[in-house]
Enzyme design. Structure first.
Site, short mmCIF file in Angstrom:
data_model
loop_
_atom_site.label_atom_id
_atom_site.label_comp_id
_atom_site.label_asym_id
_atom_site.label_seq_id
_atom_site.Cartn_x
_atom_site.Cartn_y
_atom_site.Cartn_z
N GLU A 143 1.53 -7.83 -6.33
CA GLU A 143 2.17 -6.95 -5.34
C GLU A 143 3.02 -7.70 -4.32
O GLU A 143 2.62 -8.74 -3.80
CB GLU A 143 1.08 -6.17 -4.61
CG GLU A 143 1.60 -5.11 -3.64
CD GLU A 143 0.57 -4.02 -3.41
OE1 GLU A 143 0.42 -3.15 -4.29
OE2 GLU A 143 -0.12 -4.07 -2.37
N LYS A 146 4.03 -7.44 -0.74
CA LYS A 146 3.43 -6.74 0.41
C LYS A 146 3.58 -7.61 1.65
O LYS A 146 3.04 -8.71 1.71
CB LYS A 146 1.94 -6.55 0.07
CG LYS A 146 1.09 -5.81 1.09
CD LYS A 146 -0.37 -5.79 0.58
CE LYS A 146 -1.24 -4.84 1.33
NZ LYS A 146 -2.65 -4.89 0.84
N LYS A 189 5.11 1.41 -5.16
CA LYS A 189 3.87 1.63 -4.43
C LYS A 189 4.23 2.27 -3.09
O LYS A 189 4.83 1.65 -2.23
CB LYS A 189 3.17 0.29 -4.24
CG LYS A 189 1.86 0.34 -3.47
CD LYS A 189 0.74 0.93 -4.29
CE LYS A 189 -0.18 -0.10 -4.91
NZ LYS A 189 -0.94 -0.87 -3.93
N GLU A 244 -4.50 6.75 -8.46
CA GLU A 244 -5.46 5.99 -7.66
C GLU A 244 -6.59 6.87 -7.13
O GLU A 244 -6.36 7.96 -6.63
CB GLU A 244 -4.72 5.35 -6.48
CG GLU A 244 -5.65 4.55 -5.57
CD GLU A 244 -4.90 3.81 -4.48
OE1 GLU A 244 -4.01 3.01 -4.82
OE2 GLU A 244 -5.20 4.02 -3.29
N ASN A 303 -9.34 2.07 -5.96
CA ASN A 303 -9.03 1.23 -4.81
C ASN A 303 -10.32 0.90 -4.07
O ASN A 303 -11.04 1.80 -3.65
CB ASN A 303 -8.04 1.96 -3.88
CG ASN A 303 -7.44 1.03 -2.84
OD1 ASN A 303 -7.79 -0.16 -2.77
ND2 ASN A 303 -6.52 1.56 -2.05
N GLU A 306 -8.22 -2.22 -7.86
CA GLU A 306 -7.22 -2.47 -6.82
C GLU A 306 -7.87 -2.97 -5.54
O GLU A 306 -8.86 -2.39 -5.09
CB GLU A 306 -6.47 -1.19 -6.47
CG GLU A 306 -5.77 -0.49 -7.61
CD GLU A 306 -5.13 0.81 -7.13
OE1 GLU A 306 -4.41 0.80 -6.12
OE2 GLU A 306 -5.39 1.85 -7.76
N SER A 307 -7.27 -3.98 -4.96
CA SER A 307 -7.63 -4.52 -3.63
C SER A 307 -8.87 -5.41 -3.64
O SER A 307 -9.71 -5.36 -4.53
CB SER A 307 -7.88 -3.40 -2.60
OG SER A 307 -6.82 -2.50 -2.54
O1 LIG Z 1 -3.89 -6.89 -0.61
P1 LIG Z 1 -4.97 -6.50 -1.55
O2 LIG Z 1 -6.32 -6.38 -0.90
O3 LIG Z 1 -4.99 -7.40 -2.77
O4 LIG Z 1 -4.63 -5.01 -2.06
C1 LIG Z 1 -3.52 -4.75 -2.91
C2 LIG Z 1 -3.40 -3.24 -3.17
O5 LIG Z 1 -4.53 -2.83 -3.89
C3 LIG Z 1 -3.25 -2.45 -1.87
O6 LIG Z 1 -2.07 -2.88 -1.27
C4 LIG Z 1 -3.21 -0.94 -2.08
C5 LIG Z 1 -3.93 -0.23 -2.98
N1 LIG Z 1 -3.63 1.08 -2.92
C6 LIG Z 1 -2.72 1.27 -1.97
C7 LIG Z 1 -2.08 2.44 -1.56
C8 LIG Z 1 -1.12 2.33 -0.59
C9 LIG Z 1 -0.81 1.11 -0.01
C10 LIG Z 1 -1.45 -0.07 -0.41
C11 LIG Z 1 -2.39 0.01 -1.40
#
Ligand SMILES: O=P(O)(O)OC[C@@H](O)[C@@H](O)c1c[nH]c2ccccc12
Length: 259
Positions: free
Chosen positions: A55, A57, A117, A166, A187, A217-218
């Site tokens: 990503e 970001k 995204k 998601e 997520n 995710e995340s």
């Molecule tokens: O920075 P991380 O913890 O690796 O997360 C990435 C991504 O999953 C996260 O940016 C995200 C997941 N779903 C979203 C929805 C909107 C905005 C952002 C997100």
């Protein structure tokens, strides 16, 4: 109760209204007609081993500033060289510091599938995604009540976009399954509170219909987190912060893929 997410979506809708005044839907549709067809991310997602969505970001409501990323195309080129199966470009401006210009820049640089995204809650945003070269679009179940999830999921597919649907709860997985989502994300971050709990993926992963691609995710800080998601059934892991802060994102992705 209003949540963090409600505040984000309000801002997204204000920015969206401004863009809609600038670029009428008819113009977007004309651009889409001139855009090469979307790439199919599914073969990459279903390939052997864990696949990575990397990503772009700059910042987030939970962590604040993460990285300046003056040249998103250059970062994306590193992601592609490391073997990312897809690249996620955050296009939300107010909280994440992104834009459609970032998506354009990345599209001009790499040939891997791109995810727009954003907080997509209207058909217009899907037309925008395709007009700016996205191959996938994020649809967050929590923000799409009633028939809106099915409507946007259907339109995304008509446009050739692969929806990444998601979820964060069991009920949301059921709704994703109901619309026939082929790519379902869990997520670890609850966007109504911004709390991260990596164990949510392990709990929900078994509830994802067989045959759908499972995306964690995340919450990834290093290869051990990717390995844990993999053990819990992830086909794909989406990583933001750890990659934008890595001095060597190409090498980081290579290590994530090797777990
Ligand atoms: O920075 P991380 O913890 O690796 O997360 C990435 C991504 O999953 C996260 O940016 C995200 C997941 N779903 C979203 C929805 C909107 C905005 C952002 C997100």
């Amino acid at each position: 109760m209003t949540t963090v997410l409600d505040g984000i979506v309000d801002g997204v809708l204000e920015d969206l209204a401004a863009r809609q005044r600038e670029v009428p839907l008819a113009e977007l549709k004309a651009r889409v007609a001139d855009t090469p067809p979307a790439l199919d991310p599914l073969p990459g997602f279903r390939a052997d081993g864990v696949s990575i969505i990397a990503e772009v970001k700059r910042r987030s409501p939970s962590k604040g500033a993460l990285a300046d990323i003056p040249d998103p195309a250059k970062l994306a080129a590193e992601y592609a060289a490391g073997g990312a199966a897809a690249i996620s470009v955050l296009t939300e401006r107010r909280r994440f510091g992104g834009s459609l210009a970032d998506l354009d820049a990345v599209r001009a640089e790499v040939a891997v599938p791109l995810l727009r995204k954003d907080f997509i809650v209207t058909p217009y945003q899907l037309w925008e995604a395709r007009a700016h070269g996205a191959d996938l679009a994020l649809l967050m179940v929590v923000s799409l009540e009633g028939g809106l999830l099915a409507e946007l999921h259907g339109l995304a597919r008509e446009l050739g976009l692969t929806p990444l649907v998601e979820t964060h709860t069991e009920a949301e997985i059921a709704r994703a399954a109901e619309v026939g989502a082929e790519v379902i994300g869990v997520n670890a971050r609850d966007l109504t509170t911004l709390q991260v709990d990596n164990s949510v993926f392990a709990k929900l992963s078994p509830l994802i219909p067989a045959g759908a691609v499972r995306v964690a995710e995340s919450g990834v800080a290093g290869p051990e987190d990717v390995a844990a998601y993999r053990r819990d059934g992830a086909d794909v892991v989406l990583v933001g912060e750890a990659l934008v802060k890595s001095g060597d994102p190409r090498d980081s992705i290579t290590k994530f893929r090797a777990v």
